[in-house]
Design a protein around this motif. Structure first.
Motif, short mmCIF file in Angstrom:
data_model
loop_
_atom_site.label_atom_id
_atom_site.label_comp_id
_atom_site.label_asym_id
_atom_site.label_seq_id
_atom_site.Cartn_x
_atom_site.Cartn_y
_atom_site.Cartn_z
N GLY A 247 3.74 22.87 3.80
CA GLY A 247 5.18 22.49 3.46
C GLY A 247 5.25 21.06 3.81
O GLY A 247 5.91 20.44 3.28
N GLN A 248 4.38 20.49 4.95
CA GLN A 248 4.71 19.18 5.27
C GLN A 248 4.34 18.23 4.15
O GLN A 248 4.76 17.01 4.32
CB GLN A 248 3.73 19.16 6.38
N ILE A 249 3.67 18.72 3.39
CA ILE A 249 3.15 17.91 2.27
C ILE A 249 4.36 17.37 1.39
O ILE A 249 4.23 16.37 0.66
CB ILE A 249 2.09 18.66 1.33
N ALA A 250 5.33 18.22 1.38
CA ALA A 250 6.51 17.93 0.65
C ALA A 250 7.03 16.32 1.00
O ALA A 250 7.51 15.70 0.06
CB ALA A 250 7.78 18.89 0.91
N ILE A 251 6.83 16.17 2.18
CA ILE A 251 7.57 14.71 2.39
C ILE A 251 6.95 13.67 1.96
O ILE A 251 7.33 12.80 1.36
CB ILE A 251 7.40 14.72 4.08
N PRO A 252 5.44 13.59 2.40
CA PRO A 252 5.00 12.48 1.50
C PRO A 252 5.06 12.40 0.21
O PRO A 252 4.95 11.37 -0.71
CB PRO A 252 3.43 12.27 2.06
N LEU A 253 4.75 13.65 -0.33
CA LEU A 253 4.76 13.95 -1.81
C LEU A 253 6.12 13.18 -2.49
O LEU A 253 5.98 12.58 -3.48
CB LEU A 253 4.70 15.39 -2.20
N VAL A 254 7.19 13.93 -1.79
CA VAL A 254 8.53 13.39 -2.35
C VAL A 254 8.65 11.65 -2.14
O VAL A 254 9.05 11.12 -3.06
CB VAL A 254 9.71 13.86 -1.43
N PHE A 255 8.19 11.11 -1.14
CA PHE A 255 8.03 9.78 -0.71
C PHE A 255 7.36 9.06 -2.09
O PHE A 255 7.62 8.13 -2.55
CB PHE A 255 7.21 9.55 0.41
N ILE A 256 6.14 9.53 -2.16
CA ILE A 256 5.21 8.85 -3.32
C ILE A 256 6.16 8.97 -4.72
O ILE A 256 6.15 7.86 -5.47
CB ILE A 256 3.83 9.78 -3.70
N LEU A 257 6.63 10.24 -5.12
CA LEU A 257 7.21 10.46 -6.36
C LEU A 257 8.51 9.38 -6.46
O LEU A 257 8.58 8.74 -7.72
CB LEU A 257 7.62 11.74 -6.59
N VAL A 258 9.15 9.22 -5.38
CA VAL A 258 10.37 8.33 -5.49
C VAL A 258 9.93 6.76 -5.68
O VAL A 258 10.32 6.07 -6.39
CB VAL A 258 11.31 8.51 -4.28
N LEU A 259 8.75 6.52 -4.87
CA LEU A 259 8.32 5.04 -5.09
C LEU A 259 7.78 4.89 -6.57
O LEU A 259 7.94 3.81 -7.07
CB LEU A 259 7.15 5.05 -4.12
N LEU A 260 7.26 5.91 -6.89
CA LEU A 260 6.48 5.55 -8.25
C LEU A 260 7.47 5.57 -9.32
O LEU A 260 7.37 4.95 -10.60
CB LEU A 260 5.62 6.85 -8.60
N LEU A 261 8.47 6.43 -9.22
CA LEU A 261 9.49 6.55 -10.33
C LEU A 261 10.68 5.52 -10.15
O LEU A 261 11.32 5.11 -11.14
CB LEU A 261 10.01 7.92 -10.64
N ARG A 262 10.91 5.39 -8.71
CA ARG A 262 12.12 4.48 -8.62
C ARG A 262 11.84 3.41 -7.35
O ARG A 262 12.33 3.89 -6.40
CB ARG A 262 13.30 5.32 -8.42
N PRO A 263 11.09 2.70 -7.61
CA PRO A 263 10.28 1.61 -6.47
C PRO A 263 11.32 1.17 -5.44
O PRO A 263 11.04 0.80 -4.29
CB PRO A 263 9.63 0.96 -7.00
N THR A 264 12.65 0.95 -5.74
CA THR A 264 13.58 0.52 -4.93
C THR A 264 14.40 1.51 -4.19
O THR A 264 15.10 1.26 -3.35
CB THR A 264 14.73 -0.26 -5.59
N GLY A 265 13.77 2.66 -4.14
CA GLY A 265 14.48 3.97 -3.48
C GLY A 265 15.83 4.00 -4.19
O GLY A 265 16.22 3.69 -5.17
N LEU A 266 16.51 5.12 -3.51
CA LEU A 266 17.76 5.83 -4.18
C LEU A 266 18.72 4.85 -4.42
O LEU A 266 19.67 4.75 -5.09
CB LEU A 266 17.88 7.08 -3.44
N PHE A 267 18.93 3.97 -3.22
CA PHE A 267 20.07 3.25 -3.16
C PHE A 267 19.97 1.75 -2.99
O PHE A 267 20.58 0.94 -2.74
CB PHE A 267 21.07 3.68 -1.93
N GLY A 268 18.48 1.42 -3.20
CA GLY A 268 18.11 -0.21 -3.09
C GLY A 268 18.62 -0.88 -3.94
O GLY A 268 18.64 -0.32 -5.07
N GLY A 269 19.02 -2.05 -3.66
CA GLY A 269 19.20 -2.98 -4.74
C GLY A 269 18.21 -3.92 -5.44
O GLY A 269 16.98 -3.02 -5.21
#
Lengths: 410, 326, 289
Positions: free
Chosen positions: C266-288
């Motif tokens: 289950g720990q894998i969820a953290i880096p996986l979410v991290f990777i997916l966010v970066l790949l889909l939205r590299p500036t993060g959720l709230f990054g300008g």
């Protein structure tokens, strides 16, 4: 190495400087340790810095105290009173560094090694020592892969986790039966490394033999930040017993979480529980109350162990298993040296292999090495009762009777 | 390369080749496997550092998770060897190819998403974590139990009784690494990477296929690093997820390159040499201080301070010192 | 998974996330302004936790919550001086150097702690540690609730401070445009040091809120570093709101991932979410940007 720097056009000055630094590093080493006449050098390799520094320091403490004691008592008599001399090493919890220390100490003239706490480091370091046919005593190191690999130079006095699991399960079975078999199911929480995984798998395999079903194995990472969810799952599965196999910090955190969340259990039982020690029991008497652990333990009925305990505590340290295991391993070595009448490695290994050493501090029978593993070693089962650690099994060493099942939270 | 530099290189290589004769087998000075072993560690870390440097220094793609390639190489060859009975020499190329493949995949994913700078650095860290957790959880790697390689010290088995041979192996790898770095300073590929490092947008404007070049360099770097992974596994004969994918190794690769001077041919080697010597000498320091209990941490405190001082006074890395001297 | 367990898992995740928010807020501030990755973050958190521990112990006996202003102020002063005296001074304006210096400082701090405080794990035992708030099937330990609420409060305060004070505005100006800020007369070095100080002050607060339910040892700070980086990136580097939402989200993802796939996988969820966010939205959720 330093010489190689010249290859990429370093000035002559820094080339000489680098080479100089290296030779200081090498030549300085034996000088630093100060060669005493006829002293038998013992390499102590423990992780005294890094993640498990505490355990490593405790081991070093025990071993150095034992060396002092041997020397005070006149050294190795059959060798004309030769003194033992410690070569202190730090594995930094790293395999490479552990091996590097073996090589260095070998050159400094180590006749034997004691170490390594972590099994992976031990596996590689014993291999390196085997090249020189230097005896390697595993003071702490749970993995059964350490011994029985055909390395003639490796000896482990303490029981490995196979034996600890067998004895722990047998004791738990007896305790459960004595109470009218109230426990029928267990959940095993273990750290995900070599130690926890190995122990948990063995436990799960043996539990059915005493009529307890292993409902689930829950592995966790090191470090784990919160055990709330594991507590949640345990609560939902409602096992009778929680078994745990993890290192100190996680052990404490899990126990504290289960206590604070008032998870109802008949008992908590660990094998080689990393956090079950005097500090835990004293710091958290309520949390630890009624917890049971199968572990290396000193013989509470031995005067020698009580005396050593007082000395260690007077020095402001805790009398943890690392201390007396490392201490005992030095004594085992001294005994072998006495019989070998020489620090010659062949003879020393032969003397160790034939050893019938009586570990005074430990609840062990006479030593008998089979493929490097002592068959005479015995773990004890302890229970925390009112801020004290009592031995509840085996019976001839017991200082109290087990409380099981434990009372419910009210 | 100037004639003088070439001469130095040749002389250095000669010394490196003769080095074991001083301490090893024939031992002209004193037989010292310790000295051989330290030299091995320096060359080995220099090679891993070079693999980082190829991507991080030359192409400017700083990674915090380079260990992902190291661990891939180590696990691929070890699993093929231990579970499938392959000869490790044969498994080695497969391991190297796997490292290259993982590099290419990570490259395609991250560079397609346009990740740069610290974003790229952090995603590599996350990939390393994913690999570590997977290695901890699947049966093929035996999870946390780790894989023990059976000791059978014969050269045809990729195991050597005399540490001298591991030294030579590391030397060969190191020289190959240096040659690749040297090639990058001379080839068109290297020039394109330099352009990308200096200004990616400008490089694109010049008509460089930035995406393709970056993926290629990461694959090359990954393959090199994976080669190191197999060597590590064969030398220490044990592998577990935190050894293979632990963050410390990533840090070490980045550290030796940056301290030595990222983006220079000899940076990783110099950095590795200095850091290992400092490490070895300070480790002894812990035993010299008399009267202090548990002085060992002091050794690492000194090590950390030396690191800070090097950066403070040599902001361009140790190779910067040489350049200034000239 | 039953609905009860999912609900309790989400609550547990939120509580864990509150802690991540606290650690990440400081990191995101430092990143947003200085554009550096602070490798000493875990070690400084560890030092702050030791401060809380020693204040709690006899003879002072200071409750960790009561110690919060003191530890926070102390952390600010320490970090400000550290930046002015060491980090900023030795960096020579190169970001890579800051990375190496903070790495070196982290090694020094960890081993200094080991030398002076020993490797032993220390805990504090507060009387309210075992109190609970029962929320349906979920049990919320009081100290976790406090840390959760405090992290919301701290984020809000920091956001207001950045928006409305002169120093706050100057920090934002420096974060956006160093050269421009320098031109209009802002002492950029001083602003850097202040931003670093505030970032570490957040760690001081985090230490006070953590100690009632965690422990301290020379390596305990590192338990939160990776996750804090993840939070920062997920939320968008430099964004407080992002750190807040990101931290809570990661807490929940970790919790549910652990329940569904086991604590290990289950720990894998953290880096996986991290990777997916970066790949889909590299500036993060709230990054300008």
């Amino acid at each position: 190495m330093a010489r190689k720097q010249s290859r990429f056009g370093v000035s002559r000055r820094s080339f000489v400087g680098g080479a100089g630094a290296l030779s200081v590093g090498l030549a300085g080493f034996p000088a630093i340790l100060g060669a005493q006449a006829k002293a038998v050098k013992v390499g102590l390799i423990h992780p005294v810095t890094g993640f498990v520094a505490y355990n490593g320091q405790q081991s070093r403490l025990g071993a150095t105290m034992a060396i002092e004691d041997v020397n005070k008592a006149g050294g190795v008599k059959s060798m004309g009173g030769a003194k033992l001399e410690a070569l202190l090493g730090d594995s930094q919890s790293k395999v490479e560094v552990g091996v590097s220390e073996v090589e260095k100490m070998n050159e400094a003239g180590a006749s034997a090694f004691i170490g390594c706490f972590q099994s992976p480091v031990g596996i590689a370091a014993t291999q390196a020592a085997a090249k020189y046919n230097t005896p390697f005593l595993i003071d702490v190191g749970a993995s059964d892969q350490l011994v029985r690999r055909g390395l003639k130079n490796v000896f482990r006095l303490k029981p490995g986790f196979g034996k600890c699991v067998d004895d722990g399960i047998a004791a738990l079975g007896a305790i459960n039966k004595g109470a009218g078999s109230p426990a029928k199911s267990a959940v095993i929480v273990h750290e995900s490394g070599e130690f926890g995984t190995g122990t948990a798998k063995l436990l799960a395999g043996k539990l059915p033999s005493i009529g307890i079903e292993a409902k689930e194995l829950i592995p966790h990472d090191n470090p784990t930040r919160s055990f709330d969810n594991i507590a949640l799952r345990i609560r939902s599965m409602a096992p009778d017993i929680v078994m745990m196999s993890n290192y100190g910090n996680e052990y404490m955190l899990l126990a504290r979480t289960l206590f604070q969340q008032k998870v109802e259990l008949k008992g908590m039982f660990s094998v080689l529980g990393g956090g079950f020690n005097y500090k835990f029991v004293k710091d958290m008497p309520d949390v630890s109350q009624f917890m049971m652990d199968t572990n290396h333990w000193f013989n509470p009925r031995s005067e020698a162990s009580q005396a050593l305990k007082k000395r260690v505590e007077a020095g402001g340290a805790l009398f943890t298993f690392e201390v007396y295991l490392s201490y005992t391993n030095v004594m085992l070595l001294a005994d072998a040296l006495e019989r070998a009448q020489s620090a010659d490695k062949e003879k020393l290994i032969a003397a160790l292999a034939a050893s019938t050493f009586k570990a005074e501090l430990m609840p062990y029978g006479p030593t008998k090495f089979v493929d490097g593993q002592n068959e005479g070693g015995l773990p004890a089962v302890m229970q925390s009762l009112k801020g004290e650690i009592e031995v509840i099994s085996p019976e001839q060493f017991a200082s109290a009777k087990a409380v099981f099942p434990r009372p419910k939270f009210t | 390369m100037s004639r003088r530099a070439m001469l130095w290189c040749a002389a250095g290589l000669l010394v490196a080749i003769l080095y074991p004769l001083l301490f090893g087998g024939p031992s002209l000075i004193a037989r010292s496997n310790y000295a051989i072993n330290v030299a091995f560690l320096i060359l080995f870390a220099a090679f891993l550092g070079q693999s980082w440097n190829i991507a991080g220094g030359y192409a400017g793609q700083t990674s915090f998770g380079h260990v992902v390639f190291f661990g891939t190489g180590a696990y691929v060859s070890t699993i093929l060897h231990v579970s499938h009975g392959w000869n490790p020499w044969l498994a080695w190329p497969v391991a190297i190819a796997s490292g290259g493949l993982v590099g290419a995949i990570i490259g395609v994913l991250s560079f397609r998403a346009g990740l740069r700078g610290s974003y790229f650095a952090l995603i590599t860290l996350a990939f390393a974590e994913v690999f570590r957790i997977v290695a901890n959880s699947i049966p093929q790697t035996r999870g946390g139990l780790g894989i023990l390689i059976k000791a059978d010290q014969r050269p045809e088995n990729f195991q050597f009784r005399d540490p001298m041979w591991f030294y030579y192996l590391a030397l060969v790898l190191c020289v190959i690494g240096l040659a690749i770095a040297w090639w990058l300073t001379r080839s068109r590929f290297g020039a394109r990477l330099a352009a990308i490092r200096e200004n990616e947008d400008a490089a694109m404007a010049l008509g460089i296929d930035v995406f393709r070049e970056k993926v290629r360099v990461l694959a090359l770097s990954g393959a090199m690093c994976a080669a190191g992974g197999t060597v590590y596994a064969q030398k220490y004969l044990y592998l577990d997820p935190s050894i293979a994918f632990g963050v410390e190794k990533s840090v070490e690769m980045l550290l030796v390159s940056m301290i030595g001077g990222a983006g220079t041919i000899f940076g990783p080697l110099i950095g590795s040499g200095v850091l290992h010597l400092v490490g070895e000498i300070t480790r002894d320091l812990g035993n010299v201080v008399p009267g202090i209990k548990n002085a060992q941490p002091l050794a690492l405190i000194v090590y950390g301070l030396i690191l800070v001082v090097i950066v403070a006074y040599l902001p361009d890395g140790l190779t910067g010192l040489l350049r200034r001297r000239r | 998974m039953s609905a009860d367990i999912v609900f309790a898992g989400v609550v547990n995740g939120l509580m864990a996330g509150g802690v991540y928010v606290l650690v990440a807020v400081g990191l995101t501030l430092i990143y947003g302004v200085l554009h550096i990755i602070n490798f000493a973050h875990g070690s400084l958190l560890m030092l702050a936790m030791y401060a809380v521990y020693f204040l709690f112990r006899k003879p002072l006996g200071l409750d960790p919550y009561a110690a919060l202003p003191l530890v926070t102020a102390g952390a600010f002063a320490f970090a400000y001086l550290l930046y002015r005296g060491v980090i900023g001074r030795f960096a020579h304006g190169k970001d890579e150097n800051i990375l190496l210096i903070t790495l070196g400082l982290s090694i020094v701090a960890d081993n200094a702690a080991l030398f002076f405080f020993t490797g032993d794990t220390q805990t504090i035992d507060v009387s309210y540690a075992g109190r609970f708030l029962q929320l349906g099937p979920a049990l919320i330990p009081l100290p976790k609730l406090v840390s959760f609420l405090a992290s919301l409060l701290i984020c809000a305060l920091l956001g207001l401070w950045m928006a409305f004070t002169d120093t706050g505005k100057a920090i934002r100006a420096v974060a956006k445009e160093r050269q421009g800020a320098r031109l209009v007369g802002i002492d950029v070095e001083n602003i850097f040091a202040i931003a670093y100080g505030i970032g570490i002050a957040c760690l001081g607060a985090a230490a006070c809120l953590l100690m009632p339910f965690f422990y301290v040892s020379p390596s305990s700070g590192h338990a939160f570093v990776l996750i804090a980086f993840t939070t920062v990136v997920l939320g968008g580097m430099g964004s407080f709101a992002g750190a807040l939402i990101g931290g809570l989200l990661i807490g929940i993802v970790e919790s549910l991932g652990g329940l569904r796939f086991g604590e290990q996988l289950g720990q894998i969820a953290i880096p996986l979410v991290f990777i997916l966010v970066l790949l889909l939205r590299p500036t993060g959720l709230f990054g300008g940007r």
